[in-house]
Design a protein around this motif. Structure first.
Motif, short mmCIF file in Angstrom:
data_model
loop_
_atom_site.label_atom_id
_atom_site.label_comp_id
_atom_site.label_asym_id
_atom_site.label_seq_id
_atom_site.Cartn_x
_atom_site.Cartn_y
_atom_site.Cartn_z
N HIS A 1 3.32 8.44 12.56
CA HIS A 1 2.43 7.36 12.97
C HIS A 1 0.98 7.85 12.94
O HIS A 1 0.72 9.05 12.87
CB HIS A 1 2.79 6.83 14.36
CG HIS A 1 2.57 7.82 15.45
ND1 HIS A 1 3.51 8.76 15.78
CD2 HIS A 1 1.52 8.03 16.27
CE1 HIS A 1 3.06 9.49 16.76
NE2 HIS A 1 1.84 9.08 17.09
N ARG B 1 -1.02 -6.34 10.52
CA ARG B 1 0.02 -7.38 10.55
C ARG B 1 0.48 -7.72 9.13
O ARG B 1 1.69 -7.83 8.87
CB ARG B 1 -0.52 -8.65 11.22
CG ARG B 1 0.45 -9.82 11.22
CD ARG B 1 -0.22 -11.12 11.64
NE ARG B 1 -1.37 -11.48 10.86
CZ ARG B 1 -1.33 -12.12 9.67
NH1 ARG B 1 -0.17 -12.43 9.12
NH2 ARG B 1 -2.44 -12.43 9.03
N LEU C 1 2.63 -4.96 7.83
CA LEU C 1 3.96 -5.00 8.45
C LEU C 1 4.80 -6.11 7.83
O LEU C 1 5.97 -5.88 7.47
CB LEU C 1 3.82 -5.21 9.95
CG LEU C 1 5.11 -5.31 10.76
CD1 LEU C 1 5.86 -3.99 10.69
CD2 LEU C 1 4.81 -5.68 12.20
N GLU C 2 4.23 -7.31 7.67
CA GLU C 2 4.98 -8.43 7.10
C GLU C 2 5.35 -8.19 5.63
O GLU C 2 6.37 -8.67 5.16
CB GLU C 2 4.17 -9.72 7.22
CG GLU C 2 4.06 -10.22 8.65
CD GLU C 2 3.11 -11.39 8.79
OE1 GLU C 2 2.47 -11.79 7.79
OE2 GLU C 2 2.99 -11.91 9.92
N ILE D 1 4.63 -0.91 6.16
CA ILE D 1 4.69 -0.03 7.32
C ILE D 1 5.90 -0.44 8.17
O ILE D 1 6.41 -1.55 8.06
CB ILE D 1 3.39 -0.06 8.15
CG1 ILE D 1 3.05 -1.48 8.61
CG2 ILE D 1 2.24 0.54 7.37
CD1 ILE D 1 1.81 -1.57 9.48
N ASN E 1 6.17 -0.32 11.77
CA ASN E 1 5.89 -1.02 13.01
C ASN E 1 4.42 -0.87 13.37
O ASN E 1 3.75 0.04 12.89
CB ASN E 1 6.76 -0.47 14.15
CG ASN E 1 6.84 -1.41 15.32
OD1 ASN E 1 6.33 -2.53 15.28
ND2 ASN E 1 7.49 -0.97 16.38
N VAL E 2 3.93 -1.77 14.23
CA VAL E 2 2.56 -1.72 14.74
C VAL E 2 2.61 -1.96 16.23
O VAL E 2 3.30 -2.87 16.69
CB VAL E 2 1.67 -2.81 14.08
CG1 VAL E 2 0.29 -2.82 14.69
CG2 VAL E 2 1.60 -2.63 12.59
N VAL F 1 0.00 2.66 14.08
CA VAL F 1 0.69 2.22 12.87
C VAL F 1 1.77 3.24 12.54
O VAL F 1 1.48 4.43 12.38
CB VAL F 1 -0.31 2.09 11.68
CG1 VAL F 1 0.42 1.76 10.40
CG2 VAL F 1 -1.36 1.06 11.98
N ARG G 1 6.12 3.87 7.06
CA ARG G 1 7.49 3.64 6.60
C ARG G 1 7.79 4.54 5.40
O ARG G 1 6.99 4.62 4.46
CB ARG G 1 7.63 2.16 6.19
CG ARG G 1 9.03 1.79 5.82
CD ARG G 1 9.16 0.30 5.63
NE ARG G 1 10.43 0.02 5.02
CZ ARG G 1 10.65 -0.97 4.20
NH1 ARG G 1 9.70 -1.82 3.92
NH2 ARG G 1 11.84 -1.14 3.67
#
Length: 131
Positions: free
Chosen positions: A23, A37, A40-41, A45, A47-48, A61, A64
């Protein structure tokens, strides 16, 4: 004082995945939260999380990786900078890597991906490219 906080965010993420970190912490702002965001969507990545430190706050952040421990993100590029703003209309929205990547665009409807801009028929300032 930082001249370009978005470029700093992208550089921190780039340095984190190149050094195989789990992270990275980034000073928080609304535009950075929207970019995170979208990442992530889009699946770039894992997760946030928002960390409240009593001051500005931090965005954590989580990078991934695939099963071979290679980063999902292959590249990040800042397009529009404070010294040179890049704007596009709805007909000239860029395709990153032939549609393989994602362009992050700041519009009057908020911060959107290139695909969302095409479907909504809006243009704006191209913030960055992710692939």
């Amino acid at each position: 004082m930082m001249t370009d906080p978005i470029a700093d965010m992208l550089t921190r993420i780039r340095n984190a995945y190149r050094s195989k970190k789990t992270h990275v912490d980034i000073p928080a702002s609304k535009i950075k939260a929207q970019i995170a965001r979208i990442m992530l969507e889009s699946g770039y990545i894992a997760n946030v999380k928002y960390i409240d430190d009593g001051l500005q706050g931090m965005i954590r952040v989580y990078i991934r990786y695939d099963e071979k421990h290679a980063s999902i993100i292959e590249g990040l590029k800042r397009v529009s900078m404070p010294s040179r703003r890049i704007y596009v209309d709805k007909d000239s929205i860029p395709r990153v890597m032939g549609g393989y990547g994602t362009a992050v665009i700041s519009t009057s409807k908020g911060v959107l991906t290139d695909k969302e801009c095409r479907s909504m028929g809006v243009g704006g300032e191209v913030i960055c490219h992710i692939w």
